[in-house]
Design a protein around this motif. Structure first.
Motif, PDB file in Angstrom:
ATOM      1  N   ALA A   1      30.840  24.439   0.579  1.00 40.90           N
ATOM      2  CA  ALA A   1      29.980  25.485   0.042  1.00 40.90           C
ATOM      3  C   ALA A   1      30.747  26.237  -1.025  1.00 40.90           C
ATOM      4  N   THR A   2      30.031  26.892  -1.920  1.00 43.48           N
ATOM      5  CA  THR A   2      30.656  27.680  -2.977  1.00 43.48           C
ATOM      6  C   THR A   2      30.380  29.158  -2.740  1.00 43.48           C
ATOM      7  N   TYR A   3      31.384  29.970  -3.018  1.00 40.82           N
ATOM      8  CA  TYR A   3      31.257  31.421  -2.909  1.00 40.82           C
ATOM      9  C   TYR A   3      31.514  32.030  -4.273  1.00 40.82           C
ATOM     10  N   GLU A   4      30.556  32.803  -4.761  1.00 42.12           N
ATOM     11  CA  GLU A   4      30.690  33.455  -6.058  1.00 42.12           C
ATOM     12  C   GLU A   4      31.507  34.731  -5.907  1.00 42.12           C
ATOM     13  N   ASP A   5      32.710  34.718  -6.472  1.00 44.78           N
ATOM     14  CA  ASP A   5      33.616  35.863  -6.359  1.00 44.78           C
ATOM     15  C   ASP A   5      33.702  36.673  -7.640  1.00 44.78           C
ATOM     16  N   GLY A   6      32.786  36.410  -8.569  1.00 46.05           N
ATOM     17  CA  GLY A   6      32.814  37.114  -9.836  1.00 46.05           C
ATOM     18  C   GLY A   6      33.645  36.418 -10.886  1.00 46.05           C
ATOM     19  N   GLY A   7      34.304  35.328 -10.500  1.00 45.29           N
ATOM     20  CA  GLY A   7      35.111  34.567 -11.438  1.00 45.29           C
ATOM     21  C   GLY A   7      34.637  33.136 -11.500  1.00 45.29           C
ATOM     22  N   ALA A   8      35.598  32.231 -11.295  1.00 45.97           N
ATOM     23  CA  ALA A   8      35.253  30.810 -11.336  1.00 45.97           C
ATOM     24  C   ALA A   8      34.557  30.354 -10.063  1.00 45.97           C
ATOM     25  N   GLY A   9      34.615  31.175  -9.014  1.00 44.45           N
ATOM     26  CA  GLY A   9      34.010  30.800  -7.745  1.00 44.45           C
ATOM     27  C   GLY A   9      34.996  30.065  -6.860  1.00 44.45           C
ATOM     28  N   LEU A  10      34.717  30.072  -5.549  1.00 40.15           N
ATOM     29  CA  LEU A  10      35.578  29.408  -4.580  1.00 40.15           C
ATOM     30  C   LEU A  10      34.818  28.264  -3.925  1.00 40.15           C
ATOM     31  N   ILE A  11      35.516  27.166  -3.700  1.00 36.31           N
ATOM     32  CA  ILE A  11      34.956  26.033  -2.963  1.00 36.31           C
ATOM     33  C   ILE A  11      35.542  26.074  -1.555  1.00 36.31           C
ATOM     34  N   LEU A  12      34.684  26.210  -0.553  1.00 36.69           N
ATOM     35  CA  LEU A  12      35.120  26.386   0.821  1.00 36.69           C
ATOM     36  C   LEU A  12      34.685  25.203   1.685  1.00 36.69           C
ATOM     37  N   GLN A  13      35.535  24.871   2.648  1.00 35.55           N
ATOM     38  CA  GLN A  13      35.170  23.884   3.655  1.00 35.55           C
ATOM     39  C   GLN A  13      34.352  24.589   4.739  1.00 35.55           C
ATOM     40  N   VAL A  14      33.180  24.084   5.035  1.00 30.23           N
ATOM     41  CA  VAL A  14      32.296  24.716   6.023  1.00 30.23           C
ATOM     42  C   VAL A  14      31.854  23.692   7.059  1.00 30.23           C
ATOM     43  N   ARG A  15      31.555  24.195   8.256  1.00 31.09           N
ATOM     44  CA  ARG A  15      31.061  23.368   9.352  1.00 31.09           C
ATOM     45  C   ARG A  15      29.931  24.118  10.063  1.00 31.09           C
ATOM     46  N   CYS A  16      29.079  23.381  10.748  1.00 31.65           N
ATOM     47  CA  CYS A  16      28.001  24.012  11.506  1.00 31.65           C
ATOM     48  C   CYS A  16      27.589  23.110  12.658  1.00 31.65           C
ATOM     49  N   ASP A  17      26.841  23.692  13.579  1.00 32.48           N
ATOM     50  CA  ASP A  17      26.315  22.937  14.698  1.00 32.48           C
ATOM     51  C   ASP A  17      25.248  21.970  14.213  1.00 32.48           C
ATOM     52  N   GLU A  18      25.072  20.887  14.938  1.00 34.51           N
ATOM     53  CA  GLU A  18      24.123  19.867  14.515  1.00 34.51           C
ATOM     54  C   GLU A  18      22.671  20.331  14.572  1.00 34.51           C
ATOM     55  N   THR A  19      22.423  21.473  15.193  1.00 34.54           N
ATOM     56  CA  THR A  19      21.051  21.990  15.237  1.00 34.54           C
ATOM     57  C   THR A  19      20.598  22.516  13.880  1.00 34.54           C
ATOM     58  N   TYR A  20      21.558  22.836  13.009  1.00 36.53           N
ATOM     59  CA  TYR A  20      21.221  23.297  11.664  1.00 36.53           C
ATOM     60  C   TYR A  20      21.072  22.097  10.730  1.00 36.53           C
TER      61      TYR A  20
END
Length: 215
Positions: A166-185
């Motif tokens: 996922a990407t997070y907009e920090d006001g600059g170039a943005g951050l690319i983050l590793q994300v995980r979730c339960d299989e129900t989503y």
């Protein structure tokens, strides 16, 4: 062009050619979101490395040559690029005129490889020295706890317990983050989600939908 490819696949240039090709493929794959830029980075505790005795560990070598505090993928890419350039022109100047002498070819080729590797390491350290504070500042100002509760946009095609970005907009170039979730989503590219908690073991964030977060 035939001469170029001949040198490209000749010793010792072929060693850097293979490494540089892998780096180019990696950056292309990272650009389309399949891999993250820091997915090959490793956690190195520099506090455990003393300056009195040179360390043989990877962390000690990075610290010794001034290659620490920047993504390992960037270091490898620069070393392979500088190493390839040096060995390529070294081959044209020193080996190509006497290419048919096998013993000369391998002895000089080994010498060129060692020189090219040494030069590439020091050139890489020289290039990353002015940008190292930028990476340190980015790491310090974007700690994991400060991002919890923030909204991110799914970057990968799917998110599950094993992979996801996922990407997070920090006001600059943005951050690319590793994300995980339960299989129900059932998150897909472009969906919004909330960073719920950080998993230090796997270096990733657990996410939930905005609707569930708001109750």
């Amino acid at each position: 062009m035939e001469l170029f490819w001949g040198i490209f696949f000749s010793f010792p240039v072929v060693i850097f050619s293979a490494l540089l090709t892998l780096c180019v493929m990696y950056w292309l794959i990272a650009a389309i979101g399949i891999l993250s830029i820091d997915c090959l980075d490793i956690a190195i505790n520099l506090d455990d490395i003393t300056t009195d005795v040179p360390s043989s560990t990877l962390g000690g070598l990075l610290l010794k040559f001034g290659l620490n505090d920047v993504p390992l993928t960037l270091v490898i890419t620069l070393i392979s690029l500088f190493g390839w350039s040096t060995s390529y022109f070294g081959f044209r100047l020193l080996i190509l005129p006497l290419y048919d002498f096998i013993l000369y070819y391998y002895l000089v080729g080994l010498f060129i490889f060692i020189i090219a590797l040494t030069i590439s390491i020091y050139l890489t350290a020289f290039v990353i020295k002015p940008i190292r504070p930028l990476f340190k500042k980015l790491s310090a100002t974007n700690d994991h706890k400060s991002l919890l509760g923030q909204i991110v946009e799914i970057r990968s095609s799917t998110v599950n317990k094993i992979k996801g970005e996922a990407t997070y907009e920090d006001g600059g170039a943005g951050l690319i983050l590793q994300v995980r979730c339960d299989e129900t989503y059932q998150f897909k590219r472009g969906d919004k989600a909330i960073l719920l908690r950080y998993d230090t073991t796997n270096n990733c964030y657990e996410i939930i939908s905005i609707e569930e977060f708001n109750g």
